[in-house]
Design an enzyme around this catalytic site. Structure first.
Site, PDB file in Angstrom:
ATOM      1  N   LYS A  58      12.152   0.475   0.263  1.00  0.00           N
ATOM      2  CA  LYS A  58      12.482   1.339  -0.873  1.00  0.00           C
ATOM      3  C   LYS A  58      13.580   0.652  -1.652  1.00  0.00           C
ATOM      4  O   LYS A  58      14.354  -0.130  -1.089  1.00  0.00           O
ATOM      5  CB  LYS A  58      12.996   2.691  -0.366  1.00  0.00           C
ATOM      6  CG  LYS A  58      12.884   3.785  -1.377  1.00  0.00           C
ATOM      7  CD  LYS A  58      11.421   4.140  -1.627  1.00  0.00           C
ATOM      8  CE  LYS A  58      11.182   5.583  -1.909  1.00  0.00           C
ATOM      9  NZ  LYS A  58       9.832   5.996  -1.520  1.00  0.00           N
TER      10      LYS A  58
HETATM   11  N1  GLU Z   1       7.160   6.002  -3.908  1.00  0.00           N
HETATM   12  C1  GLU Z   1       5.949   6.417  -3.302  1.00  0.00           C
HETATM   13  C2  GLU Z   1       6.200   6.932  -1.890  1.00  0.00           C
HETATM   14  O1  GLU Z   1       7.278   7.380  -1.583  1.00  0.00           O
HETATM   15  C3  GLU Z   1       4.850   5.388  -3.396  1.00  0.00           C
HETATM   16  C4  GLU Z   1       5.121   4.082  -2.726  1.00  0.00           C
HETATM   17  C5  GLU Z   1       4.054   3.032  -3.021  1.00  0.00           C
HETATM   18  O2  GLU Z   1       3.088   3.352  -3.699  1.00  0.00           O
HETATM   19  O3  GLU Z   1       4.234   1.911  -2.565  1.00  0.00           O
HETATM   20  O4  GLU Z   1       5.319   6.999  -1.069  1.00  0.00           O
END
Ligand code: GLU
Length: 419
Positions: free
Chosen positions: A107
């Protein structure tokens, strides 16, 4: 000692402790599974429109690289800090493993309120953040995606910046891009669609007809708005929604297609109707069939959990429920069916995986193909969670996380320690 701190990180640690105890993981294996592999902090200076220079702090945490590249969104919000980003990266790992993707979790984020900067400043900040991250990311190292406060346009700027440095177009460096820049059909809708698909599945299992059932949605961003619109399409009445600007309620069901158009035009639900306004704090505990928290972490604490009046809790957000609330929900599992975050919102990363695969192969699928395959993966993970919960006699979050943690653990143990 660790550099990670704060209530969200503590929550990820506590949750992991519950699972590690349940799986009887020896103490000396726990740190290797839980602690992030890499954490990068960067300062991103940009020129403001008035000619001054502003510096924003950015982060990227890569939780583990055992099963492939890391994968996860990038959040632009004033609340972002390293501890929160680390917790979100850890949750991405359990999520990817639960749905069987060849990724570890990651993240990123920038501590900025995106509504406080202009579009030009947002572009400069997005590009500078990606440029600072170039040594640490790559299509086979770490693949970014949208999260709260970012969108397809930001992903296009990320992709363009990375590509300009490589001297060629590298679409597979980020997912959630516009279709015009190598994105996939069905990604924008994927998370919300997945939430609605799983909620309808549980409605069916509980013998509740979707037509005329009721839902409350907290958060009307990418996840909440598409979950609302899909549930609305199934005939579910959306009796309340909220976002950062306020809340709306209507017992006979809100006009979701019109509300979506309004939110897309104005950036929020504010100004849609003055008669329908209600107290945003009241909506989580309204009686309804489906409650979808699709905003922030930790919005359901133990007190709120006691007061919930839903039949299904479909967690669109990451980490909306605290560990203390989990104890309450485990007691109330006969009354409230929990679809835990790492399953409920995993449609997003599942379709991100499809986007990455399509970009690597330069072979693109139809939207029907994307969505059919998304539901196949969600249905399989759902069935595995339900049977594990039954087998271990635990509630759904423990079952889902146990499957995820176990898969990461198996990957680490079969690879062994290097050197
Ligand atoms: N931000 C989204 C999540 O928390 C998507 C992450 C992604 O598509 O890599 O799952």
């Amino acid at each position: 000692m660790t550099v990670f701190s704060g209530p969200v990180f503590d929550m990820a640690v506590k949750q992991f402790g519950v699972i590690a105890d349940h799986l009887d993981i020896p103490e000396d294996e726990r740190g290797r599974l839980l602690m992030p592999k890499r954490a990068v902090t960067v300062s991103c200076p940009i020129h403001r429109d008035d000619g001054s220079i502003a510096v924003f702090e950015g982060y990227r945490v890569q939780h583990h690289l055992t099963l492939g590249p890391t994968k996860g969104g990038t959040r632009f919000a004033a609340s972002v800090d390293l501890g929160e980003v680390a917790a979100l990266a850890i949750w991405m790992s359990w999520k990817c493993a639960l749905v069987g993707l060849p990724y570890g979790g990651a993240k990123g984020g920038i501590c900025v309120d995106p509504s406080s900067i202009s579009r030009l400043e947002l572009e400069a900040l997005s590009r500078r953040y990606m440029q600072e991250m170039i040594p640490f990311v790559g299509p086979h190292t770490d693949v970014m995606a949208p999260d709260m406060g970012t969108n397809e346009q930001v992903m296009a700027w990320f992709m363009d910046t990375y590509s300009m440095y490589q001297g060629r177009t590298v679409t597979e460096i980020v997912t959630g891009k516009p279709v015009a820049s190598g994105g996939t059909l069905g990604r924008r809708e994927a998370t919300g669609r997945g939430v609605a698909h799983l909620a309808r599945k549980v409605l069916d299992e509980l013998g509740i007809a979707a037509e005329g059932a009721t839902a409350v949605i907290q958060g009307f961003g990418n996840v909440g708005s598409y979950a609302a619109s899909e549930l609305h399409r199934f005939g579910v009445k959306i009796i309340a929604v909220s976002d950062h600007s306020g809340a709306l309620t209507c017992r006979s069901g809100l006009d979701i297609p019109t509300l979506m158009r309004h939110a897309q035009q104005h950036g929020s639900i504010a100004g849609f109707s003055s008669e329908l306004c209600c107290d945003p704090d009241s909506i989580l505990t309204m009686p309804c069939d489906i409650l979808v928290p699709a905003a922030m972490e930790q919005v359901i604490d133990a007190t709120t959990a006691e007061r919930l009046q839903c039949r299904i809790l479909a967690e669109g957000a990451n980490g909306p429920t605290t560990p203390a609330a989990d104890l309450v929900l485990a007691d109330r599992e006969q009354e409230i069916f929990l679809i835990p975050d790492i399953l409920c919102n995993s449609g997003g990363v599942v379709v991100s995986y499809f986007e990455w695969v399509q970009d690597l192969q330069q072979l693109f699928w139809t939207e029907e193909e994307v969505t059919r395959r998304e539901y196949e993966i969600l249905d399989r993970a759902f069935a595995q969670m339900v049977s594990r919960a039954r087998q271990d006699q635990v509630f759904n979050r423990t079952a889902a996380m146990a499957i995820g943690v176990e898969r990461v653990r198996a990957g680490k143990n079969t690879r062994g320690l290097f050197p």
